[in-house]
Scaffold this active site. Structure first.
Site, PDB file in Angstrom:
ATOM      1  N   GLY A   1       1.146  -1.024   0.147  1.00  0.00           N
ATOM      2  CA  GLY A   1       0.076  -0.400  -0.325  1.00  0.00           C
ATOM      3  C   GLY A   1       0.775   1.798   0.051  1.00  0.00           C
ATOM      4  O   GLY A   1       0.501   2.068  -0.877  1.00  0.00           O
TER       5      GLY A   1
ATOM      6  N   ARG B   1       7.111   1.346   1.638  1.00  0.00           N
ATOM      7  CA  ARG B   1       7.115   0.238   1.806  1.00  0.00           C
ATOM      8  C   ARG B   1       8.153  -0.382   0.292  1.00  0.00           C
ATOM      9  O   ARG B   1       8.933  -1.206   0.011  1.00  0.00           O
ATOM     10  CB  ARG B   1       6.068  -0.125   1.881  1.00  0.00           C
ATOM     11  CG  ARG B   1       6.187  -0.577   3.760  1.00  0.00           C
ATOM     12  CD  ARG B   1       7.164  -1.494   3.335  1.00  0.00           C
ATOM     13  NE  ARG B   1       7.818  -1.883   5.013  1.00  0.00           N
ATOM     14  CZ  ARG B   1       7.172  -1.868   5.690  1.00  0.00           C
ATOM     15  NH1 ARG B   1       5.947  -2.761   6.158  1.00  0.00           N
ATOM     16  NH2 ARG B   1       7.596  -1.853   7.614  1.00  0.00           N
TER      17      ARG B   1
ATOM     18  N   ARG C   1       2.454  11.371  -7.809  1.00  0.00           N
ATOM     19  CA  ARG C   1       2.058  10.982  -7.000  1.00  0.00           C
ATOM     20  C   ARG C   1       2.937  10.916  -5.693  1.00  0.00           C
ATOM     21  O   ARG C   1       2.400  10.718  -5.138  1.00  0.00           O
ATOM     22  CB  ARG C   1       0.136  10.566  -7.270  1.00  0.00           C
ATOM     23  CG  ARG C   1      -0.905  11.650  -7.558  1.00  0.00           C
ATOM     24  CD  ARG C   1      -1.515  10.534  -7.113  1.00  0.00           C
ATOM     25  NE  ARG C   1      -2.693  11.638  -8.503  1.00  0.00           N
ATOM     26  CZ  ARG C   1      -4.099  11.879  -7.803  1.00  0.00           C
ATOM     27  NH1 ARG C   1      -4.257  12.302  -6.671  1.00  0.00           N
ATOM     28  NH2 ARG C   1      -4.595  13.201  -8.537  1.00  0.00           N
TER      29      ARG C   1
ATOM     30  N   ARG D   1      -0.113  -8.505  -4.254  1.00  0.00           N
ATOM     31  CA  ARG D   1      -0.831  -7.367  -2.935  1.00  0.00           C
ATOM     32  C   ARG D   1       0.338  -7.744  -1.662  1.00  0.00           C
ATOM     33  O   ARG D   1       0.006  -8.832  -1.391  1.00  0.00           O
ATOM     34  CB  ARG D   1      -1.442  -7.337  -3.233  1.00  0.00           C
ATOM     35  CG  ARG D   1      -2.254  -6.102  -1.453  1.00  0.00           C
ATOM     36  CD  ARG D   1      -3.735  -5.563  -1.289  1.00  0.00           C
ATOM     37  NE  ARG D   1      -4.653  -5.529  -0.047  1.00  0.00           N
ATOM     38  CZ  ARG D   1      -3.307  -5.022   0.955  1.00  0.00           C
ATOM     39  NH1 ARG D   1      -1.883  -4.031   0.248  1.00  0.00           N
ATOM     40  NH2 ARG D   1      -4.016  -4.266   2.364  1.00  0.00           N
TER      41      ARG D   1
ATOM     42  N   GLY E   1       0.220  -7.183   2.218  1.00  0.00           N
ATOM     43  CA  GLY E   1      -0.343  -5.923   2.598  1.00  0.00           C
ATOM     44  C   GLY E   1      -0.187  -6.148   4.564  1.00  0.00           C
ATOM     45  O   GLY E   1      -0.087  -7.135   4.880  1.00  0.00           O
ATOM     46  N   SER E   2      -0.922  -5.932   5.178  1.00  0.00           N
ATOM     47  CA  SER E   2      -1.210  -5.827   6.293  1.00  0.00           C
ATOM     48  C   SER E   2      -2.238  -5.802   6.737  1.00  0.00           C
ATOM     49  O   SER E   2      -3.726  -5.404   5.604  1.00  0.00           O
ATOM     50  CB  SER E   2      -0.464  -4.464   7.936  1.00  0.00           C
ATOM     51  OG  SER E   2      -1.326  -3.572   7.736  1.00  0.00           O
TER      52      SER E   2
ATOM     53  N   GLU F   1      -8.634  -6.027   5.464  1.00  0.00           N
ATOM     54  CA  GLU F   1      -7.502  -5.134   4.815  1.00  0.00           C
ATOM     55  C   GLU F   1      -8.584  -4.422   3.815  1.00  0.00           C
ATOM     56  O   GLU F   1      -9.534  -4.738   3.994  1.00  0.00           O
ATOM     57  CB  GLU F   1      -6.214  -6.586   4.493  1.00  0.00           C
ATOM     58  CG  GLU F   1      -7.030  -7.318   3.155  1.00  0.00           C
ATOM     59  CD  GLU F   1      -7.354  -6.741   1.936  1.00  0.00           C
ATOM     60  OE1 GLU F   1      -8.056  -6.273   1.523  1.00  0.00           O
ATOM     61  OE2 GLU F   1      -6.404  -6.274   1.367  1.00  0.00           O
TER      62      GLU F   1
ATOM     63  N   SER G   1      -1.011  -7.382  10.877  1.00  0.00           N
ATOM     64  CA  SER G   1      -0.094  -6.247  12.123  1.00  0.00           C
ATOM     65  C   SER G   1      -1.358  -5.876  13.355  1.00  0.00           C
ATOM     66  O   SER G   1      -0.109  -5.465  14.163  1.00  0.00           O
ATOM     67  CB  SER G   1      -0.126  -4.820  11.536  1.00  0.00           C
ATOM     68  OG  SER G   1      -1.687  -4.622  10.733  1.00  0.00           O
ATOM     69  N   ASP G   2      -2.426  -6.483  13.405  1.00  0.00           N
ATOM     70  CA  ASP G   2      -3.303  -6.221  14.482  1.00  0.00           C
ATOM     71  C   ASP G   2      -4.347  -7.183  14.638  1.00  0.00           C
ATOM     72  O   ASP G   2      -4.898  -7.720  14.042  1.00  0.00           O
ATOM     73  CB  ASP G   2      -3.376  -4.484  14.963  1.00  0.00           C
ATOM     74  CG  ASP G   2      -4.571  -4.130  13.426  1.00  0.00           C
ATOM     75  OD1 ASP G   2      -3.637  -3.677  12.146  1.00  0.00           O
ATOM     76  OD2 ASP G   2      -5.346  -4.176  13.608  1.00  0.00           O
TER      77      ASP G   2
ATOM     78  N   ARG H   1       7.104  -5.745  12.905  1.00  0.00           N
ATOM     79  CA  ARG H   1       6.405  -5.680  11.532  1.00  0.00           C
ATOM     80  C   ARG H   1       7.420  -5.885  10.453  1.00  0.00           C
ATOM     81  O   ARG H   1       7.057  -6.169   9.604  1.00  0.00           O
ATOM     82  CB  ARG H   1       6.102  -4.091  11.148  1.00  0.00           C
ATOM     83  CG  ARG H   1       4.136  -3.856  11.466  1.00  0.00           C
ATOM     84  CD  ARG H   1       3.857  -3.224  11.002  1.00  0.00           C
ATOM     85  NE  ARG H   1       4.057  -1.582  11.655  1.00  0.00           N
ATOM     86  CZ  ARG H   1       4.191  -1.596  13.266  1.00  0.00           C
ATOM     87  NH1 ARG H   1       2.283  -2.062  13.531  1.00  0.00           N
ATOM     88  NH2 ARG H   1       4.162  -0.315  13.338  1.00  0.00           N
TER      89      ARG H   1
END
Ligand code: HPA
Length: 232
Positions: free
Chosen positions: A20, A24, A43, A87, A89-90, A179, A203-204, A217
């Protein structure tokens, strides 16, 4: 060049990793790839192509949420010929047996988004990962001795839900974690003829309210990237 990516055709590999966070993407390129070239700065959604294990692979930020990953994955497939979109990600765990730091392969992505309405289907669509990528990722994880959960995830449009108990309904249906991107990625891949998979690190936890430290992480993040890179 597209509206959101200022690369030339051929600058982007057939396989791309999509975290994301664009920083990263930079970190993954600098840490895991050689011979890296930055192909996108529009961007600040940084994109890099490099080499891993003799194979060309790209990595680019997707942004947060389904509208953002929907834009980038569409342009990557239709304008740059990307064939495999992974993808990385977390996510937040919904289940007691899915702990923080665990890795998940999202074989399917339930969603509270209206993204599928654009296809005018006479029913409810089930956004699904490429079985080929799931199978390869699972056997890579086994070889690397990284335990993984494989199952249904939730791609939510809402991070701060007005009903803080809403997630429990999904948890009751066996959904592993939440997510915000996979369902749109899976739908774009299906509609446009590409392969996709979301590999996630917890992550949580919504169950225990535990969260990983930044040090943890980084370690578990590396496990997820190692699995993803074997798909190139
Ligand atoms: N909700 C949505 N996305 C997430 C979460 C969450 O709790 N944790 C990590 N990504």
């Amino acid at each position: 060049m597209t509206v959101h990516i200022n690369a030339q055709k051929g600058d982007i590999a057939k396989t791309i990793l999509l975290p994301g966070d664009p920083l990263r993407a930079k970190y993954i390129a600098e840490t895991f790839l050689t011979d890296i070239v930055c192909y996108n700065t529009v961007r600040n959604m940084l994109g890099y192509t490099g080499v891993w294990n003799g194979r060309r692979v790209s990595v680019q930020g997707s942004g947060m949420g389904m509208p953002s990953i929907g834009i980038y994955s569409h342009e990557l497939i239709t304008e740059y010929g990307v064939e495999q979109l992974i993808r990385v990600g977390s996510c937040g765990s919904f289940q007691e047996n899915v702990g923080i730091r665990d890795v998940i392969l999202g074989i399917s992505a339930s969603t509270n988004s209206r993204y599928a309405h654009q296809y005018n289907l006479p029913g409810t669509y089930a956004p699904t990962a490429s079985f080929e990528l799931v199978e390869k990722a699972k056997s890579a994880a086994d070889q690397l001795n990284i335990p993984v959960h494989v199952g249904n995830i939730l791609s939510s449009d809402i991070f701060y839900d007005a009903n803080p108990e809403a997630w429990k309904k999904w948890a009751g249906m066996g959904v592993l974690a939440v997510e915000m991107e996979a369902a749109a990625l899976y739908m774009n891949a299906a509609f446009l003829g590409a392969k996709a998979l979301a590999i996630l690190t917890v992550s949580d936890s919504l169950v225990t309210h535990m969260a990983t430290t930044s040090e943890e992480r980084e370690k578990t993040f590396a496990d997820m990237i190692k699995i993803a890179l074997t798909l190139a």
